[in-house]
Design a protein around this motif. Structure first.
Motif, PDB file in Angstrom:
ATOM      1  N   GLY A   1     -10.100  -2.438  -1.193  1.00  0.00           N
ATOM      2  CA  GLY A   1      -8.684  -2.118  -1.222  1.00  0.00           C
ATOM      3  C   GLY A   1      -8.300  -0.961  -0.331  1.00  0.00           C
ATOM      4  N   ALA A   2      -6.987  -0.818  -0.115  1.00  0.00           N
ATOM      5  CA  ALA A   2      -6.462   0.225   0.766  1.00  0.00           C
ATOM      6  C   ALA A   2      -5.619   1.256   0.037  1.00  0.00           C
ATOM      7  CB  ALA A   2      -5.632  -0.413   1.880  1.00  0.00           C
ATOM      8  N   ARG A   3      -5.173   0.947  -1.191  1.00  0.00           N
ATOM      9  CA  ARG A   3      -4.248   1.865  -1.848  1.00  0.00           C
ATOM     10  C   ARG A   3      -4.930   3.187  -2.199  1.00  0.00           C
ATOM     11  NH1 ARG A   3      -0.522  -0.419  -6.609  1.00  0.00           N
ATOM     12  NH2 ARG A   3      -0.317  -2.032  -4.996  1.00  0.00           N
ATOM     13  N   GLU A   4      -6.158   3.122  -2.718  1.00  0.00           N
ATOM     14  CA  GLU A   4      -6.878   4.355  -3.043  1.00  0.00           C
ATOM     15  C   GLU A   4      -7.167   5.178  -1.792  1.00  0.00           C
ATOM     16  OE1 GLU A   4     -11.121   5.813  -4.992  1.00  0.00           O
ATOM     17  OE2 GLU A   4     -10.411   3.780  -5.366  1.00  0.00           O
ATOM     18  N   PRO A   5      -7.666   4.571  -0.693  1.00  0.00           N
ATOM     19  CA  PRO A   5      -7.841   5.360   0.532  1.00  0.00           C
ATOM     20  C   PRO A   5      -6.529   5.953   1.046  1.00  0.00           C
ATOM     21  CG  PRO A   5      -9.126   3.353   0.658  1.00  0.00           C
ATOM     22  CD  PRO A   5      -8.283   3.230  -0.566  1.00  0.00           C
ATOM     23  N   PHE A   6      -5.418   5.211   0.930  1.00  0.00           N
ATOM     24  CA  PHE A   6      -4.151   5.768   1.395  1.00  0.00           C
ATOM     25  C   PHE A   6      -3.760   6.986   0.563  1.00  0.00           C
ATOM     26  CE2 PHE A   6       0.502   6.065   1.578  1.00  0.00           C
ATOM     27  CZ  PHE A   6       0.669   6.186   2.947  1.00  0.00           C
ATOM     28  N   ALA A   7      -3.973   6.921  -0.746  1.00  0.00           N
ATOM     29  CA  ALA A   7      -3.707   8.083  -1.596  1.00  0.00           C
ATOM     30  C   ALA A   7      -4.572   9.273  -1.165  1.00  0.00           C
ATOM     31  CB  ALA A   7      -3.957   7.746  -3.061  1.00  0.00           C
TER      32      ALA A   7
ATOM     33  N   THR B   1       0.804  -1.221   0.000  1.00  0.00           N
ATOM     34  CA  THR B   1       0.000   0.000   0.000  1.00  0.00           C
ATOM     35  C   THR B   1       0.838   1.272   0.000  1.00  0.00           C
ATOM     36  OG1 THR B   1      -1.830  -1.130   1.132  1.00  0.00           O
ATOM     37  CG2 THR B   1      -1.777   1.278   1.266  1.00  0.00           C
ATOM     38  N   HIS B   2       1.634   1.475   1.038  1.00  0.00           N
ATOM     39  CA  HIS B   2       2.301   2.758   1.224  1.00  0.00           C
ATOM     40  C   HIS B   2       3.257   3.104   0.084  1.00  0.00           C
ATOM     41  CE1 HIS B   2       0.667   2.032   5.161  1.00  0.00           C
ATOM     42  NE2 HIS B   2       1.125   3.188   5.637  1.00  0.00           N
ATOM     43  N   ALA B   3       4.205   2.206  -0.183  1.00  0.00           N
ATOM     44  CA  ALA B   3       5.229   2.521  -1.185  1.00  0.00           C
ATOM     45  C   ALA B   3       4.631   2.732  -2.580  1.00  0.00           C
ATOM     46  CB  ALA B   3       6.303   1.438  -1.203  1.00  0.00           C
ATOM     47  N   PRO B   4       3.754   1.836  -3.073  1.00  0.00           N
ATOM     48  CA  PRO B   4       3.178   2.072  -4.407  1.00  0.00           C
ATOM     49  C   PRO B   4       2.380   3.367  -4.485  1.00  0.00           C
ATOM     50  CG  PRO B   4       2.795  -0.193  -3.712  1.00  0.00           C
ATOM     51  CD  PRO B   4       3.334   0.532  -2.522  1.00  0.00           C
ATOM     52  N   ALA B   5       1.630   3.688  -3.428  1.00  0.00           N
ATOM     53  CA  ALA B   5       0.815   4.904  -3.449  1.00  0.00           C
ATOM     54  C   ALA B   5       1.689   6.152  -3.430  1.00  0.00           C
ATOM     55  CB  ALA B   5      -0.146   4.916  -2.270  1.00  0.00           C
ATOM     56  N   LEU B   6       2.743   6.141  -2.647  1.00  0.00           N
ATOM     57  CA  LEU B   6       3.641   7.297  -2.607  1.00  0.00           C
ATOM     58  C   LEU B   6       4.360   7.468  -3.940  1.00  0.00           C
ATOM     59  CD1 LEU B   6       5.164   6.891   0.966  1.00  0.00           C
ATOM     60  CD2 LEU B   6       3.497   8.605   0.233  1.00  0.00           C
ATOM     61  N   ALA B   7       4.817   6.368  -4.513  1.00  0.00           N
ATOM     62  CA  ALA B   7       5.541   6.439  -5.790  1.00  0.00           C
ATOM     63  C   ALA B   7       4.646   6.938  -6.913  1.00  0.00           C
ATOM     64  CB  ALA B   7       6.118   5.078  -6.140  1.00  0.00           C
TER      65      ALA B   7
ATOM     66  N   ARG C   1     -12.159   6.368   6.920  1.00  0.00           N
ATOM     67  CA  ARG C   1     -12.321   7.810   6.840  1.00  0.00           C
ATOM     68  C   ARG C   1     -11.760   8.400   5.555  1.00  0.00           C
ATOM     69  NH1 ARG C   1     -13.397  10.080  11.886  1.00  0.00           N
ATOM     70  NH2 ARG C   1     -13.584  12.058  10.735  1.00  0.00           N
ATOM     71  N   PHE C   2     -11.185   7.524   4.696  1.00  0.00           N
ATOM     72  CA  PHE C   2     -10.604   7.986   3.441  1.00  0.00           C
ATOM     73  C   PHE C   2     -11.089   7.187   2.236  1.00  0.00           C
ATOM     74  CE2 PHE C   2      -7.721   9.129   6.867  1.00  0.00           C
ATOM     75  CZ  PHE C   2      -7.587  10.490   6.632  1.00  0.00           C
ATOM     76  N   ALA C   3     -11.786   6.069   2.473  1.00  0.00           N
ATOM     77  CA  ALA C   3     -12.369   5.291   1.371  1.00  0.00           C
ATOM     78  C   ALA C   3     -13.615   6.010   0.870  1.00  0.00           C
ATOM     79  CB  ALA C   3     -12.715   3.887   1.859  1.00  0.00           C
ATOM     80  N   SER C   4     -13.728   6.219  -0.436  1.00  0.00           N
ATOM     81  CA  SER C   4     -14.735   7.135  -0.983  1.00  0.00           C
ATOM     82  C   SER C   4     -16.168   6.781  -0.577  1.00  0.00           C
ATOM     83  CB  SER C   4     -14.617   7.199  -2.505  1.00  0.00           C
ATOM     84  OG  SER C   4     -14.750   5.907  -3.082  1.00  0.00           O
ATOM     85  N   GLY C   5     -16.580   5.528  -0.695  1.00  0.00           N
ATOM     86  CA  GLY C   5     -17.947   5.167  -0.312  1.00  0.00           C
ATOM     87  C   GLY C   5     -18.229   5.400   1.158  1.00  0.00           C
ATOM     88  N   PRO C   6     -17.444   4.801   2.065  1.00  0.00           N
ATOM     89  CA  PRO C   6     -17.681   5.021   3.494  1.00  0.00           C
ATOM     90  C   PRO C   6     -17.580   6.476   3.931  1.00  0.00           C
ATOM     91  CG  PRO C   6     -16.383   3.053   3.184  1.00  0.00           C
ATOM     92  CD  PRO C   6     -16.495   3.695   1.836  1.00  0.00           C
ATOM     93  N   VAL C   7     -16.586   7.229   3.420  1.00  0.00           N
ATOM     94  CA  VAL C   7     -16.428   8.599   3.927  1.00  0.00           C
ATOM     95  C   VAL C   7     -17.619   9.467   3.537  1.00  0.00           C
ATOM     96  CG1 VAL C   7     -15.108   9.595   1.987  1.00  0.00           C
ATOM     97  CG2 VAL C   7     -14.746  10.433   4.310  1.00  0.00           C
ATOM     98  N   GLU C   8     -18.161   9.260   2.342  1.00  0.00           N
ATOM     99  CA  GLU C   8     -19.342  10.025   1.933  1.00  0.00           C
ATOM    100  C   GLU C   8     -20.552   9.623   2.776  1.00  0.00           C
ATOM    101  OE1 GLU C   8     -19.415   8.970  -2.143  1.00  0.00           O
ATOM    102  OE2 GLU C   8     -17.663  10.189  -2.639  1.00  0.00           O
TER     103      GLU C   8
END
Length: 297
Positions: free
Chosen positions: A250-256, A18-24, A124-131
């Motif tokens: 997934g977690a990568r989109e929420p992490f972004a 998650t972290h490294a791919p999203a940051l890159a 708190r950052f995943a689009s469906g749940p946060v909305e």
């Protein structure tokens, strides 16, 4: 500042997936480097994303504007204090720490250094749940809520890479998935004023919470459920009826999105709702629940 230099602490499965791919991949971020407790793993992860591996964590702080953490909570906390003192903004994992003092030290350090902070509570950052959370918080006047987060991490036959995590084995579902449940319940029902906790099978924990709004909630948390029984659900009941939080993938989109939130907080100077002080409060509630379990009250 058009590009924020963000370094990464941690080389485990969470950092790799998650972290490294999203940051890159983030268009507004320069992935400034990786530090890990296993230098060979840091070198491998850095090479995979065309960045630099650091043996000296303070050197990575000096080369970065912000630090993302993918470390066990009680290793994260003191390093976050050091990063803040070095002037780095903080993208923290949950829980911030597993002691109230540890989490408070991080929040105090961020405040003293005037750096931005965001705690990556996935929902708190995943689009469906946060909305959904925003809509239900605006509706208000909820009577009660229930949250279930049951994983099969420690079930026989599990092949999850997280099953080898020593801190998860020690602290269980209360501390691993408890922050997720609380991160949804608090913005909907208000802060927790009373905690009751009871043990269930294996590492399963049942919480009964009272909130400042007057509403009550329950949370069932664990990492040892049979695979067929695993899953996550949050349900609200009130004058508006019964509503259930949507699923996410997934977690990568929420992490972004959490990276975006940190960038916005840096730009505006406005604290994010999921900042280090919020992370401190989550730890305080979970520590109270842990104490109640140990005392049998």
């Amino acid at each position: 500042m058009t590009q924020l230099r963000i370094g990464l602490l941690g080389t485990g499965p969470w950092a790799v997936a998650t972290h490294a791919p999203a940051l890159a991949a983030h268009p507004s971020v320069t992935f400034s480097g990786v530090w890990g407790r296993r230098p060979e793993a840091a070198a491998e992860l850095a090479a995979a994303h065309s960045t630099t591996a650091y043996d000296d964590v303070d050197a990575l702080f000096a080369a970065s504007d912000a630090i993302a953490f993918a470390l066990p909570p009680d290793i994260q906390a003191p390093l976050a204090v050091r990063a803040a003192a070095a002037g780095c903004h903080l993208l923290l994992d949950k829980p911030v720490a597993t002691t109230a003092d540890g989490a408070r030290a991080v929040a105090d350090a961020a405040e003293k250094a005037a750096v931005a902070s965001v705690v990556f509570c996935t929902l708190r950052f995943a689009s469906g749940p946060v909305e959904w959370i925003e809509r239900q918080a605006a509706a208000g006047d909820w009577f009660t809520a229930s949250a279930q987060w049951l994983g099969a991490l420690f079930s026989p036959g599990s092949d999850s890479p997280f099953a080898a995590s020593p801190w998860r084995k020690e602290k269980g579902g209360l501390w691993d998935v408890g922050p997720h449940a609380l991160s949804v319940l608090l913005p909907l029902l208000g802060d927790v004023t009373r905690v009751t906790a009871a043990p269930g099978p294996a590492d399963t924990v049942h919480l009964v919470l009272r909130h400042t709004s007057g509403a009550s909630s329950t949370a069932t948390l664990g990492l040892s459920a049979p695979p067929a029984a695993a899953g996550m659900r949050v349900e609200l009941r009130g004058e508006q009826g019964v509503v259930t939080m949507p699923e996410w993938d997934g977690a990568r989109e929420p992490f972004a999105a959490a990276v975006d939130a940190l960038l916005e907080s840096v730009r505006t100077g406005q604290p994010h709702p999921c900042d280090a002080r919020f992370g401190q409060r989550l730890t305080e509630i979970l520590a109270e629940a842990e104490a109640a379990l140990e005392s049998g009250v």
